[in-house]
Design a protein around this motif. Sequence first.
Motif, PDB file in Angstrom:
ATOM      1  N   ASN A   1       0.828  -1.194   0.000  1.00 51.39           N
ATOM      2  CA  ASN A   1       0.000   0.000   0.000  1.00 51.39           C
ATOM      3  C   ASN A   1       0.874   1.259   0.000  1.00 51.39           C
ATOM      4  O   ASN A   1       1.755   1.426   0.836  1.00 51.39           O
ATOM      5  N   GLY A   2       0.621   2.145  -0.977  1.00 52.46           N
ATOM      6  CA  GLY A   2       1.374   3.404  -1.043  1.00 52.46           C
ATOM      7  C   GLY A   2       2.636   3.319  -1.878  1.00 52.46           C
ATOM      8  O   GLY A   2       3.331   4.325  -2.052  1.00 52.46           O
ATOM      9  N   TYR A   3       2.973   2.109  -2.410  1.00 52.67           N
ATOM     10  CA  TYR A   3       4.195   1.928  -3.212  1.00 52.67           C
ATOM     11  C   TYR A   3       3.843   1.188  -4.496  1.00 52.67           C
ATOM     12  O   TYR A   3       2.909   0.387  -4.545  1.00 52.67           O
ATOM     13  N   SER A   4       4.636   1.417  -5.526  1.00 50.99           N
ATOM     14  CA  SER A   4       4.511   0.675  -6.778  1.00 50.99           C
ATOM     15  C   SER A   4       5.818   0.821  -7.553  1.00 50.99           C
ATOM     16  O   SER A   4       6.673   1.641  -7.209  1.00 50.99           O
ATOM     17  N   LEU A   5       5.969   0.006  -8.602  1.00 52.65           N
ATOM     18  CA  LEU A   5       7.129   0.114  -9.476  1.00 52.65           C
ATOM     19  C   LEU A   5       6.783   1.006 -10.665  1.00 52.65           C
ATOM     20  O   LEU A   5       5.634   1.043 -11.116  1.00 52.65           O
ATOM     21  N   ILE A   6       7.796   1.701 -11.200  1.00 46.89           N
ATOM     22  CA  ILE A   6       7.557   2.657 -12.273  1.00 46.89           C
ATOM     23  C   ILE A   6       7.052   1.958 -13.523  1.00 46.89           C
ATOM     24  O   ILE A   6       6.029   2.335 -14.117  1.00 46.89           O
ATOM     25  N   ASN A   7       7.757   0.915 -13.984  1.00 43.70           N
ATOM     26  CA  ASN A   7       7.352   0.222 -15.211  1.00 43.70           C
ATOM     27  C   ASN A   7       7.926  -1.190 -15.192  1.00 43.70           C
ATOM     28  O   ASN A   7       8.872  -1.502 -15.911  1.00 43.70           O
ATOM     29  N   PHE A   8       7.354  -2.027 -14.384  1.00 46.68           N
ATOM     30  CA  PHE A   8       7.827  -3.409 -14.258  1.00 46.68           C
ATOM     31  C   PHE A   8       7.483  -4.162 -15.560  1.00 46.68           C
ATOM     32  O   PHE A   8       6.394  -3.998 -16.103  1.00 46.68           O
ATOM     33  N   PRO A   9       8.395  -4.977 -16.131  1.00 44.99           N
ATOM     34  CA  PRO A   9       9.684  -5.394 -15.565  1.00 44.99           C
ATOM     35  C   PRO A   9      10.889  -4.596 -16.049  1.00 44.99           C
ATOM     36  O   PRO A   9      11.999  -4.852 -15.637  1.00 44.99           O
ATOM     37  N   THR A  10      10.667  -3.603 -16.972  1.00 46.47           N
ATOM     38  CA  THR A  10      11.830  -2.898 -17.537  1.00 46.47           C
ATOM     39  C   THR A  10      12.408  -1.859 -16.580  1.00 46.47           C
ATOM     40  O   THR A  10      13.618  -1.625 -16.571  1.00 46.47           O
ATOM     41  N   ASP A  11      11.575  -1.234 -15.783  1.00 45.11           N
ATOM     42  CA  ASP A  11      12.039  -0.224 -14.830  1.00 45.11           C
ATOM     43  C   ASP A  11      11.504  -0.580 -13.450  1.00 45.11           C
ATOM     44  O   ASP A  11      10.290  -0.554 -13.217  1.00 45.11           O
ATOM     45  N   VAL A  12      12.421  -0.936 -12.542  1.00 45.68           N
ATOM     46  CA  VAL A  12      11.992  -1.400 -11.211  1.00 45.68           C
ATOM     47  C   VAL A  12      12.214  -0.323 -10.156  1.00 45.68           C
ATOM     48  O   VAL A  12      12.270  -0.610  -8.967  1.00 45.68           O
ATOM     49  N   SER A  13      12.327   0.947 -10.577  1.00 49.27           N
ATOM     50  CA  SER A  13      12.440   2.045  -9.614  1.00 49.27           C
ATOM     51  C   SER A  13      11.176   2.117  -8.773  1.00 49.27           C
ATOM     52  O   SER A  13      10.071   1.818  -9.242  1.00 49.27           O
ATOM     53  N   LEU A  14      11.336   2.551  -7.532  1.00 51.49           N
ATOM     54  CA  LEU A  14      10.213   2.574  -6.582  1.00 51.49           C
ATOM     55  C   LEU A  14       9.503   3.925  -6.620  1.00 51.49           C
ATOM     56  O   LEU A  14      10.143   4.977  -6.576  1.00 51.49           O
ATOM     57  N   ARG A  15       8.174   3.884  -6.707  1.00 48.84           N
ATOM     58  CA  ARG A  15       7.357   5.091  -6.618  1.00 48.84           C
ATOM     59  C   ARG A  15       6.674   5.135  -5.250  1.00 48.84           C
ATOM     60  O   ARG A  15       5.966   4.195  -4.882  1.00 48.84           O
ATOM     61  N   ILE A  16       6.928   6.215  -4.516  1.00 48.77           N
ATOM     62  CA  ILE A  16       6.210   6.458  -3.260  1.00 48.77           C
ATOM     63  C   ILE A  16       5.085   7.429  -3.593  1.00 48.77           C
ATOM     64  O   ILE A  16       5.328   8.576  -3.977  1.00 48.77           O
ATOM     65  N   HIS A  17       3.842   6.980  -3.469  1.00 46.13           N
ATOM     66  CA  HIS A  17       2.716   7.777  -3.938  1.00 46.13           C
ATOM     67  C   HIS A  17       2.556   9.082  -3.161  1.00 46.13           C
ATOM     68  O   HIS A  17       2.223  10.114  -3.750  1.00 46.13           O
ATOM     69  N   ARG A  18       2.804   9.040  -1.889  1.00 48.79           N
ATOM     70  CA  ARG A  18       2.695  10.255  -1.070  1.00 48.79           C
ATOM     71  C   ARG A  18       3.648  10.136   0.109  1.00 48.79           C
ATOM     72  O   ARG A  18       3.410   9.340   1.017  1.00 48.79           O
TER      73      ARG A  18
END
Length: 493
Positions: A174-191
């Motif tokens: 909850n609150g996290y996701s990957l930018i563009n899995f599987p090519t980009d695994v950078s972490l997105r913190i939504h807030r």
Amino acid sequence: MENGSITIPCTYTYREDLPTDTQYTVHWGKPEGQYCLNIKEEIINSSGNVIGKYKGRLSKVQDPTKKHKEFITIKGLKRLDGPIICCEVTRTKDSSEYTWSDNYGTYLHFTGDQSISQLDELIAVPGEEITIPCYYPQETTQADKTVTWYIGDKELCALNKDTIYTSDEPHRSNGYSLINFPTDVSLRIHRFVGSGFTQYCCQVTTINGTLTSRRATELVSVDSAASSQFIVNQPNNIIADTEGSVTLNCSYSYNSDRDVLWVNIYWRINSTHGSYAYHPYQEMVHPSYRGRTNITGSADLHIQGVKKADNASYYCFVMIKRCAGPNQYLQTISYGEGTRLIVKEIPAESLKNLIIISISASAILIILCVVLIVLKATGIICKKKRRPSDLKVNMNDLPDKDGEMCEEMPYCEISIKSPEQELADDNDEVTGQGEMESRRTVDGEDGEDESPLYAKLNKTKLEQKNPTPHPVQGEEIVYSTVLGPTSQYEVEI
């Protein structure tokens, strides 16, 4: 890169109130294991001597602008030179010594290494969406992999074990996701809301094994409580023209008894949550600004090739890392109230008219130059010489030697005597009679120069310069007008 070179800095600080006879020496080495607490191989010893295999390839330089900063440069890099280089500082007072070092050192990544890397730190404003990059080898981009992100309070990822995201169970993150899995695994913190844990680590597992970043990315939160001792100033507005360049000023003041280790500058667009117009890591800069911005002075933003789209507000962020104790430091961030960049665009119609005028003026000048060259080359133009100091041509000053009134044109001979007078002079033994007659004509009652100038065109000499045949033999007489600076003369040719 193997056979390349690398420069590694070492910055340290100490209490300035220590006795003046206290000495500090910097030495470098390779650790046993992942920490710099135990040096097993010296590179530069406490006496400053280069050891063993590094001789001839390593040099040490002290930063001339900072007395607490040194660099080493290693040339002809080899894989055995790594993977970790540690810097140690020894304090000597009388017979006592104390040594301290950075806990984790500098990790050397070589081209082709199977490893993951992350940025050292990122600024974080409460409430914004944040992306934490994770860089890994392209060979691991296949879909059959698991990506895990960990959080903790340690710089080394091996010590952070709290899982906040896994690609196998994304619905539980909850609150996290990957930018563009599987090519980009950078972490997105939504807030981003801030927490006691600020270190984030990336791990990628494939059929070939598991790769984990060695050092974490630290999120440094903007501290509103620091505003009283840390102030950033910006002007309200700055005006710039399109296609030019502009510098947005930023200054800061910091009041603290702690020594400053280093300062980082960031500029964001439109809001404190906006994209970066400048970031120490180029990959974090917005594509439309990448390669066009840099820092000048202490914190000023310089923008090249200003565009209409650059019309926006820009916020200056300043991060200061300061000493907090032995092997400890704190990072503080503050930002300004923003500068509005007003971009003035030259109207398209005005720009078009300016281009047309410039082209027309250039064309006219070229045509005039060509015409003058042709006229002079054909002998049509025969300029009468005068002294540069003369404001008015005085006929009395004209010599009566033939050929002195033309610019190197032997076929053009000018005289103040008419052909009849010259013929009479040839038969007249009395000198000066013709000259006196001419002067009476020149110096009339109204003081005006009214005497004509006579030019003889010697066609024989002219044909030597211009071999074009002439249909009429002998000499011809034509009339022209010669304009002087203040007078007008009729020239009989």
